[in-house]
Design a protein around this motif. Structure first.
Motif, PDB file in Angstrom:
ATOM      1  N   LEU A 138       0.804  -1.439  -0.067  1.00 28.05           N
ATOM      2  CA  LEU A 138       0.069   0.088  -0.035  1.00 28.05           C
ATOM      3  C   LEU A 138       0.779   1.396   0.087  1.00 28.05           C
ATOM      4  O   LEU A 138       0.551   2.290  -0.654  1.00 28.05           O
ATOM      5  CB  LEU A 138      -0.896  -0.005   1.341  1.00 28.05           C
ATOM      6  N   ARG A 139       2.109   1.379   0.902  1.00 29.27           N
ATOM      7  CA  ARG A 139       2.696   2.414   0.660  1.00 29.27           C
ATOM      8  C   ARG A 139       3.376   2.597  -0.618  1.00 29.27           C
ATOM      9  O   ARG A 139       3.252   3.792  -1.055  1.00 29.27           O
ATOM     10  CB  ARG A 139       4.189   1.969   1.541  1.00 29.27           C
ATOM     11  N   ARG A 140       3.677   1.723  -1.368  1.00 25.79           N
ATOM     12  CA  ARG A 140       4.317   1.745  -2.891  1.00 25.79           C
ATOM     13  C   ARG A 140       3.066   2.531  -3.559  1.00 25.79           C
ATOM     14  O   ARG A 140       3.262   3.362  -4.467  1.00 25.79           O
ATOM     15  CB  ARG A 140       4.637   0.437  -3.140  1.00 25.79           C
ATOM     16  N   ALA A 141       1.878   1.840  -3.359  1.00 28.99           N
ATOM     17  CA  ALA A 141       0.817   2.478  -4.383  1.00 28.99           C
ATOM     18  C   ALA A 141       0.514   3.937  -4.000  1.00 28.99           C
ATOM     19  O   ALA A 141       0.087   4.594  -5.004  1.00 28.99           O
ATOM     20  CB  ALA A 141      -0.528   1.580  -4.129  1.00 28.99           C
ATOM     21  N   ALA A 142       0.634   4.248  -2.539  1.00 26.40           N
ATOM     22  CA  ALA A 142       0.387   5.609  -2.433  1.00 26.40           C
ATOM     23  C   ALA A 142       1.304   6.552  -2.723  1.00 26.40           C
ATOM     24  O   ALA A 142       0.845   7.733  -2.825  1.00 26.40           O
ATOM     25  CB  ALA A 142       0.077   5.778  -0.600  1.00 26.40           C
ATOM     26  N   GLU A 143       2.434   6.190  -3.056  1.00 22.95           N
ATOM     27  CA  GLU A 143       3.415   6.989  -3.578  1.00 22.95           C
ATOM     28  C   GLU A 143       3.720   7.075  -5.000  1.00 22.95           C
ATOM     29  O   GLU A 143       4.555   7.673  -5.463  1.00 22.95           O
ATOM     30  CB  GLU A 143       4.892   6.484  -2.738  1.00 22.95           C
ATOM     31  N   SER A 144       2.709   6.062  -5.665  1.00 24.30           N
ATOM     32  CA  SER A 144       2.942   5.808  -7.102  1.00 24.30           C
ATOM     33  C   SER A 144       2.680   7.190  -7.800  1.00 24.30           C
ATOM     34  O   SER A 144       1.992   8.262  -7.180  1.00 24.30           O
ATOM     35  CB  SER A 144       1.998   4.959  -7.585  1.00 24.30           C
ATOM     36  N   ARG A 145       2.886   7.336  -9.119  1.00 25.80           N
ATOM     37  CA  ARG A 145       2.780   8.645  -9.846  1.00 25.80           C
ATOM     38  C   ARG A 145       1.343   8.771 -10.037  1.00 25.80           C
ATOM     39  O   ARG A 145       0.633   9.809 -10.067  1.00 25.80           O
ATOM     40  CB  ARG A 145       3.287   8.514 -11.371  1.00 25.80           C
ATOM     41  N   ALA A 146       0.445   7.786 -10.368  1.00 28.17           N
ATOM     42  CA  ALA A 146      -1.127   7.988 -10.499  1.00 28.17           C
ATOM     43  C   ALA A 146      -1.689   8.575  -9.095  1.00 28.17           C
ATOM     44  O   ALA A 146      -2.558   9.257  -9.306  1.00 28.17           O
ATOM     45  CB  ALA A 146      -1.629   6.374 -10.820  1.00 28.17           C
ATOM     46  N   ALA A 147      -1.268   8.055  -8.070  1.00 31.13           N
ATOM     47  CA  ALA A 147      -1.794   8.552  -6.730  1.00 31.13           C
ATOM     48  C   ALA A 147      -1.319   9.957  -6.531  1.00 31.13           C
ATOM     49  O   ALA A 147      -2.286  10.770  -6.344  1.00 31.13           O
ATOM     50  CB  ALA A 147      -1.169   7.839  -5.653  1.00 31.13           C
ATOM     51  N   VAL A 148      -0.234  10.137  -6.774  1.00 33.41           N
ATOM     52  CA  VAL A 148       0.169  11.727  -6.746  1.00 33.41           C
ATOM     53  C   VAL A 148      -0.691  12.573  -7.761  1.00 33.41           C
ATOM     54  O   VAL A 148      -1.276  13.826  -7.554  1.00 33.41           O
ATOM     55  CB  VAL A 148       1.635  11.860  -7.125  1.00 33.41           C
ATOM     56  N   GLU A 149      -0.596  12.226  -9.078  1.00 30.04           N
ATOM     57  CA  GLU A 149      -1.713  12.875 -10.120  1.00 30.04           C
ATOM     58  C   GLU A 149      -3.189  13.072  -9.691  1.00 30.04           C
ATOM     59  O   GLU A 149      -3.567  14.193  -9.732  1.00 30.04           O
ATOM     60  CB  GLU A 149      -1.428  12.128 -11.275  1.00 30.04           C
ATOM     61  N   LEU A 150      -3.535  12.046  -9.242  1.00 34.13           N
ATOM     62  CA  LEU A 150      -4.850  12.023  -8.781  1.00 34.13           C
ATOM     63  C   LEU A 150      -5.067  13.038  -7.829  1.00 34.13           C
ATOM     64  O   LEU A 150      -6.171  13.834  -7.443  1.00 34.13           O
ATOM     65  CB  LEU A 150      -5.322  10.486  -8.260  1.00 34.13           C
ATOM     66  N   ALA A 151      -4.205  12.921  -6.514  1.00 28.25           N
ATOM     67  CA  ALA A 151      -4.332  13.908  -5.351  1.00 28.25           C
ATOM     68  C   ALA A 151      -4.050  15.331  -5.926  1.00 28.25           C
ATOM     69  O   ALA A 151      -4.750  16.189  -5.087  1.00 28.25           O
ATOM     70  CB  ALA A 151      -3.422  13.301  -4.441  1.00 28.25           C
ATOM     71  N   GLU A 152      -3.165  15.589  -6.870  1.00 25.94           N
ATOM     72  CA  GLU A 152      -3.047  16.956  -7.087  1.00 25.94           C
ATOM     73  C   GLU A 152      -3.866  17.577  -8.103  1.00 25.94           C
ATOM     74  O   GLU A 152      -3.723  18.608  -8.369  1.00 25.94           O
ATOM     75  CB  GLU A 152      -1.527  17.097  -7.329  1.00 25.94           C
ATOM     76  N   GLY A 153      -4.756  16.948  -8.713  1.00 29.58           N
ATOM     77  CA  GLY A 153      -5.904  17.190  -9.633  1.00 29.58           C
ATOM     78  C   GLY A 153      -5.343  17.035 -11.044  1.00 29.58           C
ATOM     79  O   GLY A 153      -5.760  18.188 -11.888  1.00 29.58           O
ATOM     80  N   VAL A 154      -4.084  16.541 -11.488  1.00 31.73           N
ATOM     81  CA  VAL A 154      -3.516  16.625 -12.687  1.00 31.73           C
ATOM     82  C   VAL A 154      -4.438  15.883 -13.596  1.00 31.73           C
ATOM     83  O   VAL A 154      -4.518  16.215 -14.693  1.00 31.73           O
ATOM     84  CB  VAL A 154      -2.305  15.955 -12.642  1.00 31.73           C
ATOM     85  N   ARG A 155      -5.103  14.623 -13.360  1.00 29.54           N
ATOM     86  CA  ARG A 155      -6.071  14.122 -14.017  1.00 29.54           C
ATOM     87  C   ARG A 155      -7.489  14.710 -13.860  1.00 29.54           C
ATOM     88  O   ARG A 155      -7.851  15.226 -12.623  1.00 29.54           O
ATOM     89  CB  ARG A 155      -6.039  12.628 -13.865  1.00 29.54           C
ATOM     90  N   GLN A 156      -8.333  14.400 -14.764  1.00 28.91           N
ATOM     91  CA  GLN A 156      -9.576  15.167 -14.590  1.00 28.91           C
ATOM     92  C   GLN A 156     -10.550  14.064 -14.622  1.00 28.91           C
ATOM     93  O   GLN A 156     -10.327  12.873 -14.632  1.00 28.91           O
ATOM     94  CB  GLN A 156     -10.231  15.677 -15.919  1.00 28.91           C
ATOM     95  N   GLY A 157     -11.606  14.360 -13.999  1.00 25.95           N
ATOM     96  CA  GLY A 157     -12.868  13.497 -13.494  1.00 25.95           C
ATOM     97  C   GLY A 157     -12.387  12.734 -12.306  1.00 25.95           C
ATOM     98  O   GLY A 157     -12.629  11.624 -12.029  1.00 25.95           O
ATOM     99  N   VAL A 158     -12.075  13.559 -11.373  1.00 26.10           N
ATOM    100  CA  VAL A 158     -11.504  12.933  -9.979  1.00 26.10           C
ATOM    101  C   VAL A 158     -12.303  13.626  -8.768  1.00 26.10           C
ATOM    102  O   VAL A 158     -12.744  14.684  -8.779  1.00 26.10           O
ATOM    103  CB  VAL A 158     -10.162  13.491  -9.808  1.00 26.10           C
ATOM    104  N   HIS A 159     -12.635  12.621  -7.857  1.00 25.28           N
ATOM    105  CA  HIS A 159     -13.096  13.164  -6.756  1.00 25.28           C
ATOM    106  C   HIS A 159     -11.891  13.063  -5.410  1.00 25.28           C
ATOM    107  O   HIS A 159     -11.150  12.451  -5.684  1.00 25.28           O
ATOM    108  CB  HIS A 159     -14.345  11.875  -6.008  1.00 25.28           C
ATOM    109  N   PRO A 160     -12.126  13.750  -4.613  1.00 27.12           N
ATOM    110  CA  PRO A 160     -11.139  14.102  -3.545  1.00 27.12           C
ATOM    111  C   PRO A 160     -10.807  12.789  -2.779  1.00 27.12           C
ATOM    112  O   PRO A 160      -9.715  12.292  -2.285  1.00 27.12           O
ATOM    113  CB  PRO A 160     -11.546  15.096  -2.691  1.00 27.12           C
ATOM    114  N   ASP A 161     -12.032  11.837  -2.835  1.00 29.59           N
ATOM    115  CA  ASP A 161     -11.598  10.490  -2.004  1.00 29.59           C
ATOM    116  C   ASP A 161     -11.029   9.335  -2.861  1.00 29.59           C
ATOM    117  O   ASP A 161     -10.955   8.366  -2.524  1.00 29.59           O
ATOM    118  CB  ASP A 161     -12.954  10.347  -1.491  1.00 29.59           C
ATOM    119  N   ASP A 162     -10.990   9.798  -4.137  1.00 29.63           N
ATOM    120  CA  ASP A 162     -10.518   8.513  -5.206  1.00 29.63           C
ATOM    121  C   ASP A 162      -9.242   7.653  -4.510  1.00 29.63           C
ATOM    122  O   ASP A 162      -9.394   6.657  -4.526  1.00 29.63           O
ATOM    123  CB  ASP A 162     -10.340   9.041  -6.402  1.00 29.63           C
ATOM    124  N   VAL A 163      -8.105   8.458  -4.249  1.00 24.57           N
ATOM    125  CA  VAL A 163      -7.129   7.873  -3.748  1.00 24.57           C
ATOM    126  C   VAL A 163      -7.329   6.850  -2.532  1.00 24.57           C
ATOM    127  O   VAL A 163      -6.997   5.642  -2.677  1.00 24.57           O
ATOM    128  CB  VAL A 163      -5.793   8.773  -3.656  1.00 24.57           C
TER     129      VAL A 163
END
Length: 247
Positions: A170-195
């Motif tokens: 889970l630590r690896r997943a939480a630090e992944s590029r996808a997690a960071v991009e979702l958390a920072e709003g880089v990707r569209q169509g995102v809810h704040p709770d998605d990660v």
């Protein structure tokens, strides 16, 4: 169990068992769709096919990656999907990586789609099947997405060692590029709770099995016994599911 971890482009033969992993967010979304009552999910080859299926079946619910778009009912976000009643509905899903990975192994005798939310149920199904060789399809970032690889490795370990601790994966997943991009709003169509929703381990007690039904690749849930149940037999059908959505 001989486990292989391959990107979509690395698939050169039809595996006997394929576990297609897309943590952020296709198969977390799929699991939530079943939790919200969906009967089945049709994995579309393209956006055009998704729209054509929706046109032929107006009662179906079509979703895609990215921002909202005409013809689609919602987007590929577990945080947004969890508020939608899908009781008895068919969902049409087209995503950038997850659905592509599932369609790439559609000829395999057994295709499972997975994320952390269904990790134990998936591992349990592999144990029940006594699968000697399993190909884990790491869908994101051309097979390099660490959240998908971490989840795949976790499920593989859980299939042989039921007591495996999820924390490092889970630590690896939480630090992944996808997690960071979702958390920072880089990707569209995102809810704040998605990660956070994508990193919930074993939220749902079903695996997800994809099979060809005619010309369509269709994903359905397969409920598994509870972890305390000594009988490894399968229980199928949504009327047997028991989970806590408040966990």
């Amino acid at each position: 169990m001989d486990a292989r971890f391959l990107g979509i482009a690395d698939l050169v033969e039809v595996p006997p068992v394929a576990v297609v992993v897309d943590v952020m967010r296709a198969f977390t979304v799929a699991a939530w769709a079943f939790a919200q009552g969906a009967e089945k999910i049709v994995l579309a080859e393209s956006l055009d096919e998704a729209l054509a299926l929706k046109a032929r079946h107006p009662d179906w619910v079509a979703l895609k990656d990215g921002p909202p778009a005409p013809g689609f009912d919602t987007v590929n976000s577990p945080g947004l999907l969890r508020s939608i009643d899908l009781g008895g509905r068919t969902v049409v899903q087209k995503t950038t990586a997850g659905t592509v990975g599932a369609l790439a192994v559609k000829e395999a005798p057994l295709v499972l789609c997975a994320g952390f939310v269904v990790a134990e149920a998936t591992a349990r199904l592999l144990r029940t099947r006594k699968s000697d060789s399993v190909t884990f399809v790491v869908t994101g970032e051309d097979g390099q997405a660490d959240e998908d690889l971490a989840c795949a490795q976790y499920i593989a370990r859980r299939a042989t060692e039921a007591g495996t601790d999820a924390a490092e994966f889970l630590r690896r997943a939480a630090e992944s590029r996808a997690a960071v991009e979702l958390a920072e709003g880089v990707r569209q169509g995102v809810h704040p709770d998605d990660v956070a929703l994508c990193l919930e381990v074993d939220r749902f007690p079903f695996a997800m099995v994809a099979t060809l039904e005619g010309s369509l690749m269709v994903l359905r849930p397969r409920a598994m016994p509870s972890l305390t149940d000594e009988d490894p037999g399968l229980i199928t059908g949504s009327d047997h599911w028991v989970w806590s959505l408040g966990a």
